[in-house]
Design a protein around this motif. Structure first.
Motif, PDB file in Angstrom:
ATOM      1  N   GLN A   8       0.851  -1.194   0.000  1.00  0.00           N
ATOM      2  CA  GLN A   8       0.000   0.000   0.000  1.00  0.00           C
ATOM      3  C   GLN A   8       0.887   1.245   0.000  1.00  0.00           C
ATOM      4  N   ASP A  10       1.302   3.575   2.082  1.00  0.00           N
ATOM      5  CA  ASP A  10       1.056   3.943   3.476  1.00  0.00           C
ATOM      6  C   ASP A  10       2.315   4.533   4.118  1.00  0.00           C
ATOM      7  N   SER A  41       2.942   1.556  -6.937  1.00  0.00           N
ATOM      8  CA  SER A  41       1.701   0.930  -6.467  1.00  0.00           C
ATOM      9  C   SER A  41       1.605  -0.536  -6.900  1.00  0.00           C
TER      10      SER A  41
END
Length: 141
Positions: A8, A10, A41
């Motif tokens: 992710q 994140d 990604s």
């Protein structure tokens, strides 16, 4: 060293991105748009932390050929402590990659010896990417 991974975009990814920016963009002068090429990604990002601080990173992508390792970088102040080797050994042993036929990467010419210590072998001719000489290397599982 504690190792975290994410697929992710994140906080762990942001730590990886910061290390890559410091090493590749600031130190090596690679254009930011080449370093952050829009494929993050699609990758799994690994970050090694020492005393809670991110010090080393790499990303992997599973392809039809195997596991492509890219963007291996260690913060300048943390180099020569074995963190990159520890991170790559972790990746090479990760059960999620157990069915992959091989690991492969494009190594900067200055890092060939490092990857050879992990069992990678050179193949093909050297090539230039982002103004830096690289060689293809792989390690069969």
């Amino acid at each position: 060293m504690e190792i975290k991974q994410t697929d992710q975009l994140d906080n762990v990814y942001q730590d990886a991105r910061n290390i890559r920016h410091h090493v590749f963009v600031e130190e090596q002068g690679i254009d930011e748009s080449a370093e952050f090429d829009g494929t993050d990604s699609d990758a799994i990002h690994f970050v090694g932390y020492v005393d809670g601080s991110p010090v080393v990173t790499a990303r992997t992508t599973v392809t039809k050929d195997g596991v492509h390792i890219q963007r291996v970088a260690t913060e300048k102040a943390a180099r020569n402590n074995g963190y990159a080797k520890q991170l790559l050994k972790y990746i090479l042993a990760d059960p999620m990659f157990q069915d992959a036929p091989k690991f492969y990467l494009g190594a900067q010419a200055t890092a060939i010896g490092f990857y050879e210590t992990l069992g990678f072998r050179q193949y093909g001719e050297p090539f230039t990417e982002v103004g830096i000489t690289h060689v293809n290397m792989d390690k069969t599982i």
